[in-house]
Design an enzyme around this catalytic site. Sequence first.
Site, PDB file in Angstrom:
ATOM      1  N   LYS A  13     -17.344 -18.063  13.731  1.00  0.00           N
ATOM      2  CA  LYS A  13     -16.731 -17.578  14.972  1.00  0.00           C
ATOM      3  C   LYS A  13     -16.075 -16.211  14.803  1.00  0.00           C
ATOM      4  CE  LYS A  13     -13.357 -20.710  15.265  1.00  0.00           C
ATOM      5  NZ  LYS A  13     -13.497 -21.492  14.036  1.00  0.00           N
ATOM      6  N   ARG A  88      -6.375 -25.104  19.427  1.00  0.00           N
ATOM      7  CA  ARG A  88      -6.898 -26.001  18.401  1.00  0.00           C
ATOM      8  C   ARG A  88      -6.536 -27.455  18.683  1.00  0.00           C
ATOM      9  NH1 ARG A  88      -7.676 -22.081  14.071  1.00  0.00           N
ATOM     10  NH2 ARG A  88      -8.459 -22.967  12.165  1.00  0.00           N
ATOM     11  N   ARG A 127     -16.956 -17.301   1.029  1.00  0.00           N
ATOM     12  CA  ARG A 127     -16.440 -16.210   1.869  1.00  0.00           C
ATOM     13  C   ARG A 127     -15.535 -15.271   1.069  1.00  0.00           C
ATOM     14  NH1 ARG A 127     -13.634 -17.679   7.455  1.00  0.00           N
ATOM     15  NH2 ARG A 127     -12.199 -18.861   6.156  1.00  0.00           N
ATOM     16  N   ARG A 160      -9.761 -16.221   0.407  1.00  0.00           N
ATOM     17  CA  ARG A 160      -8.591 -16.846   1.011  1.00  0.00           C
ATOM     18  C   ARG A 160      -8.161 -18.068   0.220  1.00  0.00           C
ATOM     19  NH1 ARG A 160      -9.584 -17.477   7.424  1.00  0.00           N
ATOM     20  NH2 ARG A 160      -8.665 -19.499   6.982  1.00  0.00           N
ATOM     21  N   ARG A 171      -9.255 -29.119   6.223  1.00  0.00           N
ATOM     22  CA  ARG A 171      -9.396 -28.350   7.475  1.00  0.00           C
ATOM     23  C   ARG A 171     -10.483 -28.967   8.361  1.00  0.00           C
ATOM     24  NH1 ARG A 171     -10.443 -22.881   4.731  1.00  0.00           N
ATOM     25  NH2 ARG A 171     -10.737 -21.968   6.791  1.00  0.00           N
TER      26      ARG A 171
HETATM   27  P1  AMP Z   1      -8.315 -19.784  10.644  1.00  0.00           P
HETATM   28  O1  AMP Z   1      -8.163 -18.385  10.143  1.00  0.00           O
HETATM   29  O2  AMP Z   1      -8.629 -19.863  12.113  1.00  0.00           O
HETATM   30  O3  AMP Z   1      -9.263 -20.591   9.796  1.00  0.00           O
HETATM   31  O4  AMP Z   1      -6.873 -20.467  10.485  1.00  0.00           O
HETATM   32  C1  AMP Z   1      -6.274 -20.626   9.219  1.00  0.00           C
HETATM   33  C2  AMP Z   1      -5.128 -21.581   9.317  1.00  0.00           C
HETATM   34  O5  AMP Z   1      -4.117 -21.069  10.211  1.00  0.00           O
HETATM   35  C3  AMP Z   1      -5.460 -22.968   9.866  1.00  0.00           C
HETATM   36  O6  AMP Z   1      -5.982 -23.831   8.867  1.00  0.00           O
HETATM   37  C4  AMP Z   1      -4.090 -23.427  10.374  1.00  0.00           C
HETATM   38  O7  AMP Z   1      -3.243 -23.806   9.309  1.00  0.00           O
HETATM   39  C5  AMP Z   1      -3.534 -22.130  10.952  1.00  0.00           C
HETATM   40  N1  AMP Z   1      -3.909 -21.962  12.379  1.00  0.00           N
HETATM   41  C6  AMP Z   1      -4.717 -21.011  12.918  1.00  0.00           C
HETATM   42  N2  AMP Z   1      -4.807 -21.151  14.244  1.00  0.00           N
HETATM   43  C7  AMP Z   1      -4.042 -22.216  14.569  1.00  0.00           C
HETATM   44  C8  AMP Z   1      -3.747 -22.884  15.792  1.00  0.00           C
HETATM   45  N3  AMP Z   1      -4.274 -22.485  16.959  1.00  0.00           N
HETATM   46  N4  AMP Z   1      -2.908 -23.948  15.733  1.00  0.00           N
HETATM   47  C9  AMP Z   1      -2.361 -24.361  14.580  1.00  0.00           C
HETATM   48  N5  AMP Z   1      -2.607 -23.796  13.388  1.00  0.00           N
HETATM   49  C10 AMP Z   1      -3.451 -22.727  13.376  1.00  0.00           C
END
Ligand code: AMP
Length: 223
Positions: A13, A88, A127, A160, A171
């Site tokens: 995404k 989310r 990644r 990361r 996740r």
């Molecule tokens: P991402 O970069 O989208 O994979 O997000 C990395 C991490 O940030 C996730 O595993 C969550 O811990 C946190 N996170 C990102 N977006 C959200 C959201 N909308 N609600 C809650 N936690 C989030």
Amino acid sequence: MRLVFLGPPGVGKGTQAEDISLKEDIPHISSGNLLREDVEAKTEIGLKAKAYIEKGLLVPDELVVKIVVGKITTEYCKNGFILDGFPRNLSQAKILDETLNELGEKIDKVFYFTATEDIIIKRLAGRRICKSCGANYHETFMPPAKIMVCDKCGSELYQRKDDNPKTISERLRVYREQTEELIDYYKNNSELAEINCNGNISEIHKKIFKEFHSQSRDEREME
Ligand code: AMP
């Protein structure tokens, strides 16, 4: 255009959102990136969010909502946005709808990205990201010309912390338990386009652009 990019972590995404954002000049708002910036800057929100991110858990709604709503209600997003990683869960989706409703706006389209779990795990585990410009690479599927060096700006790449096997599986569990129900929510409340991301990046780009430029349900109804 107010778009939501929905799908499991690692489906691609972020890469697709970045691309559409550049080509169509729509701000890309990634909740994960915003949270990581706060963690890096050691803000109050960042300090609270850090442990959740490292465990692969959702950061509490009140923290994420504050950052994301704060961003999408600025002048920068007044003509639209691509939301990547937000909402989310159901309560975030409802807050988003209420916020837009108050502004007389709504989500125009939701892109729902899918891929098989083995592809997702391979994408996340390999990644690599540029420390400086944030460009995304993959050690096998999209390697940089020089190992761990960004093709675009020459800075160092990193992996990361939450892209390790244990956190990846957490996740994905959290996605299935808390995020997946948004698919039905948006099927009922918005226009949802499903994009199968098992193929290569250019094939996926084509599918998204086709959907992006197709008439919206509102436009079809007006004819
Ligand atoms: P991402 O970069 O989208 O994979 O997000 C990395 C991490 O940030 C996730 O595993 C969550 O811990 C946190 N996170 C990102 N977006 C959200 C959201 N909308 N609600 C809650 N936690 C989030």
